[in-house]
Design an enzyme around this catalytic site. Structure first.
Site, mmCIF file in Angstrom:
data_model
loop_
_atom_site.group_PDB
_atom_site.id
_atom_site.type_symbol
_atom_site.label_atom_id
_atom_site.label_comp_id
_atom_site.label_asym_id
_atom_site.label_seq_id
_atom_site.Cartn_x
_atom_site.Cartn_y
_atom_site.Cartn_z
ATOM 1 N N THR A 93 0.511 -1.048 -0.152
ATOM 2 C CA THR A 93 0.012 -0.203 0.185
ATOM 3 C C THR A 93 1.186 0.812 -0.307
ATOM 4 O O THR A 93 0.193 2.353 -0.204
ATOM 5 C CB THR A 93 -0.460 -0.209 1.250
ATOM 6 O OG1 THR A 93 -0.160 -0.024 2.454
ATOM 7 C CG2 THR A 93 -2.440 -0.805 0.825
ATOM 8 N N SER A 94 2.442 1.228 0.001
ATOM 9 C CA SER A 94 3.148 2.015 -0.438
ATOM 10 C C SER A 94 4.363 1.904 -0.242
ATOM 11 O O SER A 94 4.752 1.229 0.027
ATOM 12 C CB SER A 94 2.943 2.801 1.267
ATOM 13 O OG SER A 94 3.582 4.048 1.316
ATOM 14 N N SER A 95 5.245 2.283 -1.392
ATOM 15 C CA SER A 95 6.095 2.898 -2.375
ATOM 16 C C SER A 95 7.727 3.211 -2.230
ATOM 17 O O SER A 95 6.862 4.464 -2.853
ATOM 18 C CB SER A 95 6.383 1.155 -2.852
ATOM 19 O OG SER A 95 6.265 2.047 -3.914
#
Length: 389
Positions: free
Chosen positions: A97-99
């Site tokens: 969900t985040s990178s």
């Protein structure tokens, strides 16, 4: 703490060799901004079986951490909207969900932004803050406003930016609304994918300004990087300049279709032979076209117990489906629900093939307050208009 200046120079060299790093100002930013600062508290690396291995900045060998930070890959920094690498030491499963996006993608995008000294930039989806830092280095920290919907992600990015020496405008909120308080902007860049460019971004962009965003649908592929210029009349025009894939904006992310697929497809209203293979949807450009025609549709692959391949299109919002069954050297399509999905998508694929199967860069777009229009050439079958409701 290990000095990563050699790794930053090596990264800049690789980006130049790849043809994406083209200007001295951006090279200086890549050489000066330490990517590892923006990966705290750690990352998740993929392992076999669809699992993730947590690696933390504190616990990792400094040389390994440096190697990871400057590898040519996207690095997952959050799973399932909450889990970070410092919260577990075990192999885990989860949805990213985040990178921190691969550097080649980051630099390619910001080079296409065509910024000039004095420009003010709005960034949608701060993520780790690495791209924000690069833009602060190039334009000055007061010229960059960045918006992140996840409060925890925003807090980590803000701390990393401060550590790197940039006290920029980090805003927690819905990036689809932009940030009108600091408008107007010369450039808007989105590092998340959106179904379409929100008109709020156009309102907040100066006439002659540029908006760069990944558009096209909700699949993990088959989306394109749109570059549009805002006109004096409040409209925006441009084209798709290449393939692009980012995580979906949180408010537009879809829940994957799961469960008993046979029950979902039990009642078909029609059955016929498909004129083109649904396997086309596994290719980037046909997937882009399919999402233009049916923005809410999901492409699902499955198999029976004896290994027979099954393909589906589901549009949960319209309670519609298309099921594809292989046999006899072709495919049979069964369709059900208010929308005949394949009857809508198939003509576009045929028209695209008749046009010579052009690449995604052939797609042009025009945006007004009331509608988004995409087209290829002058064929009516290759023109799509989405009205804003």
């Amino acid at each position: 703490m290990i000095d990563t200046a050699p790794e930053r120079r090596a990264l800049a060299d690789r980006l130049e060799e790849a043809g994406v790093l083209k200007t001295p100002q951006w090279r200086a930013a890549v050489e000066d901004v330490p990517r590892e600062v923006f990966l705290n508290p750690g990352v998740f690396l993929p392992v076999e079986g669809g699992r993730w291995r947590p690696v933390t900045a504190v616990g990792a060998d400094p040389a390994e951490w440096s190697r990871i930070a400057y590898s040519d890959q996207s690095l997952i920094t959050q799973l399932d909207g909450h889990l970070t690498a410092d919260q577990t030491s075990d192999l885990v499963t989860g949805v990213p969900t985040s990178s921190s996006t691969t550097p080649v993608t980051v630099i390619d995008m910001i080079e296409h932004l065509d910024v000039e000294d004095g420009h003010r930039v709005l960034e949608i989806a701060t993520g780790t803050g690495y791209s924000s830092a690069l833009m602060c280095h190039r334009l000055g920290e007061d010229s960059v406003t960045t918006v992140e919907v996840d409060p925890a992600v925003a807090a980590r990015a803000d701390a990393a930016l401060e550590t790197a020496g940039f006290s920029t405008w980090t805003v927690t909120g819905d990036g689809l609304l932009g940030h009108p308080r600091r408008a107007p902007y010369d450039r808007v860049i989105a590092t998340c994918a959106v179904r379409r460019i929100p008109y709020t971004w156009i309102r907040q962009t100066k006439p002659g300004g540029t908006i760069l965003a990944t558009v096209g649908g909700v699949w993990s592929y088959g989306t394109g990087l749109a570059k549009v210029t805002v006109g004096e009349d409040g409209r925006a025009e441009g084209r798709i300049i290449g393939r692009s894939s980012f995580m979906q904006a949180r408010s537009q992310a879809v829940v994957p279709v799961t469960g008993d697929l046979s029950a979902r497809t039990a009642y078909a209203d029609s059955e016929r032979e498909a004129k083109v293979s649904p396997l086309l949807l596994e290719e980037w450009m046909p997937a882009f076209l399919a999402q233009l025609v049916a923005p809410g549709a999901q492409f699902v692959r499955a198999a029976t117990s004896d290994g027979t391949q099954l393909l589906y299109l589901f549009d949960p919002e319209r309670e519609s489906f298309a099921e594809f069954i292989a046999g006899g050297g072709g495919w049979t399509v069964r369709q059900g629900g208010p929308a005949a999905l394949w009857d809508s998508i198939e003509p576009a694929l045929i028209a695209w093939q008749d046009e010579g199967s052009p690449d995604i860069t052939a797609v042009q777009l025009h945006i007004t307050e009331k509608a988004h229009t995409y087209w290829i050439g002058d064929k009516p079958e290759l023109r799509w208009q989405h009205h804003v409701t």
